[in-house]
Write a protein that holds these residues in place. Structure first.
Motif, PDB file in Angstrom:
ATOM      1  N   THR B 142      -4.648   4.506   5.328  1.00 34.24           N
ATOM      2  CA  THR B 142      -4.994   3.631   6.441  1.00 34.24           C
ATOM      3  C   THR B 142      -6.122   2.675   6.064  1.00 34.24           C
ATOM      4  N   LYS B 143      -7.096   3.205   5.309  1.00 34.07           N
ATOM      5  CA  LYS B 143      -8.209   2.371   4.868  1.00 34.07           C
ATOM      6  C   LYS B 143      -7.736   1.153   4.090  1.00 34.07           C
ATOM      7  N   LYS B 144      -6.681   1.341   3.327  1.00 36.39           N
ATOM      8  CA  LYS B 144      -6.166   0.239   2.525  1.00 36.39           C
ATOM      9  C   LYS B 144      -5.170  -0.635   3.299  1.00 36.39           C
ATOM     10  N   GLY B 145      -4.950  -0.260   4.553  1.00 37.87           N
ATOM     11  CA  GLY B 145      -4.023  -1.040   5.376  1.00 37.87           C
ATOM     12  C   GLY B 145      -2.561  -0.702   5.130  1.00 37.87           C
ATOM     13  N   ILE B 146      -2.342   0.407   4.416  1.00 32.40           N
ATOM     14  CA  ILE B 146      -0.960   0.823   4.151  1.00 32.40           C
ATOM     15  C   ILE B 146      -0.410   1.558   5.364  1.00 32.40           C
ATOM     16  N   THR B 186      18.697   8.629  13.235  1.00 37.32           N
ATOM     17  CA  THR B 186      17.796   9.444  14.044  1.00 37.32           C
ATOM     18  C   THR B 186      16.336   9.278  13.622  1.00 37.32           C
ATOM     19  N   ASP B 187      16.087   9.374  12.328  1.00 37.77           N
ATOM     20  CA  ASP B 187      14.716   9.115  11.889  1.00 37.77           C
ATOM     21  C   ASP B 187      14.699   8.863  10.393  1.00 37.77           C
ATOM     22  N   GLY B 188      13.507   8.698   9.857  1.00 38.29           N
ATOM     23  CA  GLY B 188      13.348   8.386   8.445  1.00 38.29           C
ATOM     24  C   GLY B 188      11.952   7.866   8.225  1.00 38.29           C
ATOM     25  N   SER B 189      11.732   7.211   7.102  1.00 40.40           N
ATOM     26  CA  SER B 189      10.380   6.772   6.775  1.00 40.40           C
ATOM     27  C   SER B 189      10.240   5.260   6.836  1.00 40.40           C
ATOM     28  N   PHE B 190       9.009   4.846   7.099  1.00 38.94           N
ATOM     29  CA  PHE B 190       8.676   3.431   7.094  1.00 38.94           C
ATOM     30  C   PHE B 190       7.421   3.245   6.257  1.00 38.94           C
ATOM     31  N   VAL B 191       7.479   2.271   5.344  1.00 39.79           N
ATOM     32  CA  VAL B 191       6.316   2.000   4.504  1.00 39.79           C
ATOM     33  C   VAL B 191       6.065   0.498   4.469  1.00 39.79           C
ATOM     34  N   TYR B 192       4.815   0.124   4.678  1.00 39.45           N
ATOM     35  CA  TYR B 192       4.438  -1.273   4.479  1.00 39.45           C
ATOM     36  C   TYR B 192       3.179  -1.310   3.610  1.00 39.45           C
ATOM     37  N   ILE B 193       3.261  -2.030   2.499  1.00 39.03           N
ATOM     38  CA  ILE B 193       2.096  -2.178   1.624  1.00 39.03           C
ATOM     39  C   ILE B 193       1.599  -3.619   1.769  1.00 39.03           C
ATOM     40  N   PRO B 194       0.351  -3.797   2.212  1.00 36.77           N
ATOM     41  CA  PRO B 194      -0.164  -5.151   2.427  1.00 36.77           C
ATOM     42  C   PRO B 194      -0.345  -5.914   1.109  1.00 36.77           C
ATOM     43  N   PRO B 195      -0.532  -7.224   1.186  1.00 40.46           N
ATOM     44  CA  PRO B 195      -0.636  -8.039  -0.026  1.00 40.46           C
ATOM     45  C   PRO B 195      -1.721  -7.523  -0.979  1.00 40.46           C
ATOM     46  N   ASN B 196      -1.443  -7.680  -2.268  1.00 41.49           N
ATOM     47  CA  ASN B 196      -2.390  -7.355  -3.339  1.00 41.49           C
ATOM     48  C   ASN B 196      -2.972  -5.941  -3.241  1.00 41.49           C
ATOM     49  N   THR B 197      -2.148  -5.011  -2.829  1.00 40.94           N
ATOM     50  CA  THR B 197      -2.604  -3.625  -2.693  1.00 40.94           C
ATOM     51  C   THR B 197      -1.748  -2.728  -3.560  1.00 40.94           C
ATOM     52  N   LYS B 198      -2.423  -1.883  -4.312  1.00 46.38           N
ATOM     53  CA  LYS B 198      -1.684  -0.912  -5.101  1.00 46.38           C
ATOM     54  C   LYS B 198      -1.774   0.409  -4.366  1.00 46.38           C
ATOM     55  N   CYS B 199      -0.650   0.940  -3.977  1.00 45.58           N
ATOM     56  CA  CYS B 199      -0.675   2.210  -3.251  1.00 45.58           C
ATOM     57  C   CYS B 199      -1.227   3.285  -4.193  1.00 45.58           C
ATOM     58  N   GLY B 227       2.323  -9.227  -4.273  1.00 45.33           N
ATOM     59  CA  GLY B 227       1.382  -8.661  -5.243  1.00 45.33           C
ATOM     60  C   GLY B 227       1.074  -7.187  -5.054  1.00 45.33           C
ATOM     61  N   SER B 228       1.895  -6.465  -4.305  1.00 44.55           N
ATOM     62  CA  SER B 228       1.601  -5.044  -4.071  1.00 44.55           C
ATOM     63  C   SER B 228       2.492  -4.149  -4.921  1.00 44.55           C
ATOM     64  N   TYR B 229       2.116  -2.868  -4.934  1.00 46.20           N
ATOM     65  CA  TYR B 229       2.882  -1.894  -5.715  1.00 46.20           C
ATOM     66  C   TYR B 229       2.979  -0.583  -4.958  1.00 46.20           C
ATOM     67  N   VAL B 230       4.164   0.005  -4.987  1.00 43.21           N
ATOM     68  CA  VAL B 230       4.302   1.331  -4.388  1.00 43.21           C
ATOM     69  C   VAL B 230       5.345   2.149  -5.153  1.00 43.21           C
ATOM     70  N   SER B 231       5.052   3.428  -5.298  1.00 40.70           N
ATOM     71  CA  SER B 231       6.024   4.357  -5.868  1.00 40.70           C
ATOM     72  C   SER B 231       6.358   5.374  -4.793  1.00 40.70           C
ATOM     73  N   TYR B 232       7.634   5.486  -4.481  1.00 41.25           N
ATOM     74  CA  TYR B 232       8.071   6.346  -3.382  1.00 41.25           C
ATOM     75  C   TYR B 232       9.032   7.390  -3.922  1.00 41.25           C
ATOM     76  N   ASP B 257       6.916 -11.728  -3.374  1.00 39.54           N
ATOM     77  CA  ASP B 257       6.417 -12.279  -4.636  1.00 39.54           C
ATOM     78  C   ASP B 257       5.528 -11.293  -5.396  1.00 39.54           C
ATOM     79  N   ASP B 258       5.793 -11.124  -6.668  1.00 40.08           N
ATOM     80  CA  ASP B 258       4.961 -10.314  -7.573  1.00 40.08           C
ATOM     81  C   ASP B 258       4.791  -8.857  -7.140  1.00 40.08           C
ATOM     82  N   ALA B 259       5.644  -8.389  -6.268  1.00 40.29           N
ATOM     83  CA  ALA B 259       5.512  -6.995  -5.798  1.00 40.29           C
ATOM     84  C   ALA B 259       6.461  -6.095  -6.583  1.00 40.29           C
ATOM     85  N   GLU B 260       6.103  -4.819  -6.597  1.00 40.05           N
ATOM     86  CA  GLU B 260       6.959  -3.860  -7.298  1.00 40.05           C
ATOM     87  C   GLU B 260       7.154  -2.588  -6.481  1.00 40.05           C
ATOM     88  N   ILE B 261       8.414  -2.166  -6.398  1.00 40.55           N
ATOM     89  CA  ILE B 261       8.723  -0.900  -5.723  1.00 40.55           C
ATOM     90  C   ILE B 261       9.450  -0.003  -6.712  1.00 40.55           C
TER      91      ILE B 261
END
Lengths: 244, 478
Positions: B142-146, B186-199, B227-232, B257-261
């Motif tokens: 949350t602190k990182k806005g994720i 019924t349900d599942g996950s939601f992820v949002y990584i804000p700009p220039n943030t590495k999870c 510019g963000s990155y996340v590994s799920y 742009d420049d993001a990686e999942i």
């Protein structure tokens, strides 16, 4: 240590070993020589427990009938075969293979399995004895190894697993003089009162470096002549045709 | 029971308290069912409308039947599309009530006791409760806005993001199973990584168990902003059982742009027994859009479970210089069947894709790699490299490779390599001669065969996955 009586082995209806007798005691070095197709490699395969052979006769290893033991049990009880053509296993790191192998054997012998650090220390030591570069150990097992590297790797495994009976199946074939000497030194440094060797070869040249106590001539599935180291020298001069 | 009570019950920290009577939607697929689901989840009207639109589209769609593994006709009117979580009284009280075979597998995989309990819905001592661990990590995120929450929560709290991206990669009219999911998920996950943030962590490593109840029609949406990155990581090496035979999940990824999942899956749903009775139909739609320039999406999957696995995690390479990757291990044993692969659609300039597929068949199983590489005419200077390797164990199983390759411009190149090999008796003999028993030998050789894929998995998971590969093939040789 090893007592073979009237051993017969057949594969795909081909009768290869036809009544072979051989006794090996601890500390002895036996060489088996013989022309192509005489059954030398079959003997190595049968002793190590390769599938596919129909076997008659008796093989006792330290008093236990080998027919009751699986391939891995024989290995765990100290029978080691240095392969004529060591197998490539893509994707498997040489160190990983060696560690898995050593720990399987240790476990079966009731010893503690080695952790990675202890193992790495041990393998580095053994490798340097054979002049093997450490980098070689992090390559995929035998993949892209030269003939000499593969054979050195077999000797490395022998020294690591510390078998009681080591069978070398044409370990000298495809080696240049330098590699041959390294392999021979590796074997000589492992010789002891407890360990025995069965060396299968076509040529005398390996026996110039590893002095055998006995030389046997195998022909048509039987040992037809047994002598001391001089027999090998003699064969080199006169060829098999005089005695076969 | 009223929906309000149900909601309170669901929010209870440890999951299940009192005996809840089993709340179910009306039987069968109908507008009434969809309204029921939407209502019980207190969804806004736009969400209900979206579901109904999908439902209306579904009515004219036909179930596909071009896949290699055939299955008996599914009666969609005979299914329940929503049921409340099981009550405590239905659940086992301790691990003593669990099938010893499953416990044995947990042991081999090295799954901690606490997690074993969670997997089986047994309440866990609060001190060891991974939910509280989860809370700690959630604060950090949350602190990182994720944003990392259930899709139901996201619909309530982040409607703008959901409206903008849900269905933007897998449209509601896409194909039969994807559309079915859009109507009834019924349900599942939601992820949002804000700009220039590495999870800062592998998402779901600490949460994987919490998703175990979402089962049948799961819906996941992951957005990596500029510019963000996340590994799920999705799934679990532990064997999972479910009463619902049909699983039709949808997973949508969007990389700007420049993001990686990086999306990793370990799938080990119940495969049916040794005779091929029972088992999950895993018909999943996974698609990622590399929407921005220099973006990258990488799929890694280890598929060992399910009676039938039918899925093609895909990448749409829209942004210039974007990269798509697919690393797959599909293992089928006994009577399991798989028809899986990927689609790489190159739209942008200088786009690159790489496909590494390792199929392993044992027993009577059948394993099909099916993949599409399509380079459109504007995607100049694009490249694809595909490698499909199949390993056969025994002589009753099958391996098939069906690549579809379309290159529409002269500046792009596509490479395809394929091999089919039988597990080598000589290699096994060599390993046996070095003291390894048959299972150790198979495990070693197969893990070597899969190495390029296994090394793509997050570190802490790779060891479990290696063990899983070995366990999936137990008893298949000799």
């Amino acid at each position: 240590m090893l007592n073979i009586k009237n051993l017969q082995a057949t594969i795909d209806n081909k009768h290869i070993l036809r009544g072979l007798n051989l006794n090996i005691k601890p500390g002895e070095v036996h060489a088996i020589m013989g022309p192509n197709g005489s059954g030398k490699s079959t003997l190595a395969n049968v002793l190590s427990g390769k599938n596919g052979y129909d076997i008659k006769g008796e093989i006792k290893y330290n008093g236990v009938s080998l027919s009751k033991l699986s391939t891995e049990e024989r290995a765990q009880k100290g029978i080691f075969l240095a392969f004529q053509y060591p197998l490539e296993i893509p994707g498997v790191n040489t160190n990983t293979f060696l560690k898995t192998s050593l720990n399987s054997v240790r476990k079966a012998q009731g010893e503690k399995e080695l952790d990675t650090l202890t193992f790495l220390k041990l393998i580095k030591e053994k490798a340097s004895e054979l002049g093997i570069d450490e980098k070689f150990l992090s390559r995929q097992l035998n993949v892209g190894f030269s003939g000499g590297e593969k054979k050195k790797n077999e000797i490395l495994q022998m020294k690591l697993l510390q078998p009681k009976l080591s069978i070398l199946d044409e370990t000298d074939s495809g080696l240049d003089i330098d590699a041959l000497r390294i392999v021979a030194d590796g074997v000589n440094s492992y010789k002891s009162k407890e360990n025995a060797f069965l060396i299968i070869t076509h040529y005398q040249r390996l026996l110039d470096y590893i002095k055998p106590d006995y030389v046997h001539v195998l022909s048509n599935g039987r040992i037809i002549k047994t002598g001391d180291a001089d027999l090998g020298v003699q064969l080199e001069k006169t060829g098999y045709s005089n005695i076969v | 029971m009223k929906t309000e009570d149900l909601k309170n019950n669901k929010e209870y920290k440890y999951g299940f308290t009192t005996d809840v009577e089993n709340i179910r939607s009306p039987k069968g697929l109908s507008e009434e069912t969809i309204r029921f689901i939407s209502n019980i989840k207190k969804e806004p009207k736009w969400m209900l409308d979206w579901r109904l639109k999908a439902y209306n589209r579904l009515k004219v769609l036909k179930e596909p039947d071009w896949q290699k593994p055939k299955y008996p006709k599914i009666d969609y009117q005979d299914l329940y599309y929503y049921s409340a979580p099981k009550s405590a009284s239905d659940k086992p009280k301790s691990l003593d009530e669990i099938d010893p075979k499953i416990l044995e597998t947990y042991k081999k995989l090295g799954i901690p006791l606490v997690e074993q309990k969670r997997l089986n819905g047994i309440a866990v001592d609060a001190v060891f409760d991974s939910v509280s661990v989860a809370t700690t990590f959630k604060d950090e995120l949350t602190k990182k806005g994720i944003i990392f929450c259930s899709i139901s929560e996201a619909i309530q709290k982040h409607p703008d993001l959901v409206k903008k991206y849900l269905g933007s990669v897998i449209p509601i009219s896409d194909h039969y199973f994807a559309t079915l999911n859009s109507a009834v998920f019924t349900d599942g996950s939601f992820v949002y990584i804000p700009p220039n943030t590495k999870c800062p962590m592998e998402l779901s490593t600490y949460f994987r168990i919490n998703a175990s109840e979402t089962g049948q029609f799961e819906r996941t949406l992951i957005i990596a902003d500029k510019g963000s990155y996340v590994s799920y990581l999705e799934g679990c090496t532990a064997p999972m059982r479910d009463e619902n035979q049909l699983h039709a999940a949808n997973v949508e990824l969007v990389a700007l742009d420049d993001a990686e999942i990086k999306y990793s899956t370990v799938q080990n749903w119940y495969p049916g027994d040794e005779k091929g009775v029972g088992g999950i139909y895993n018909f999943v739609t996974k698609r990622g859009a590399c929407r921005g320039k220099n973006s990258k999406i990488s799929w890694t999957q280890v598929e060992t479970g399910s009676a039938i696995t039918w899925k093609y995690p895909s990448c749409i390479l829209q942004g210039d210089n974007s990269v798509g990757e697919f690393y797959s291990i599909a293992i089928t044993n006994n009577f399991q069947k798989a028809d899986t692969g990927t689609k790489m659609i190159h739209l942008g300039k200088n786009t690159k894709s790489k496909i590494i597929s390792k199929g392993i068949s044992a027993g009577n199983a059948d394993n099909m790699y099916r993949g599409l590489v399509e380079i459109k005419n504007k995607a100049i200077n694009s490249r694809n490299y595909t490698q499909c390797d199949s390993l056969l164990m025994g002589n009753k199983c099958g391996a098939h490779t069906t690549p579809y390759i379309k290159n529409n411009n002269a500046t792009s190149t596509i490479e395809h390599e394929a091999t089919t090999t039988k597990i080598n008796e000589e290699q096994l003999y060599y390993c046996n001669q070095r003291g390894l028993d048959q299972e150790e030998a198979v495990s070693l050789i197969v893990n070597g065969f899969c190495k390029e894929v296994l090394q793509q998995l997050p570190m802490e998971f790779a060891v479990e996955a290696q063990k899983l590969v070995a366990i999936s093939l137990e008893g298949s040789v000799g």
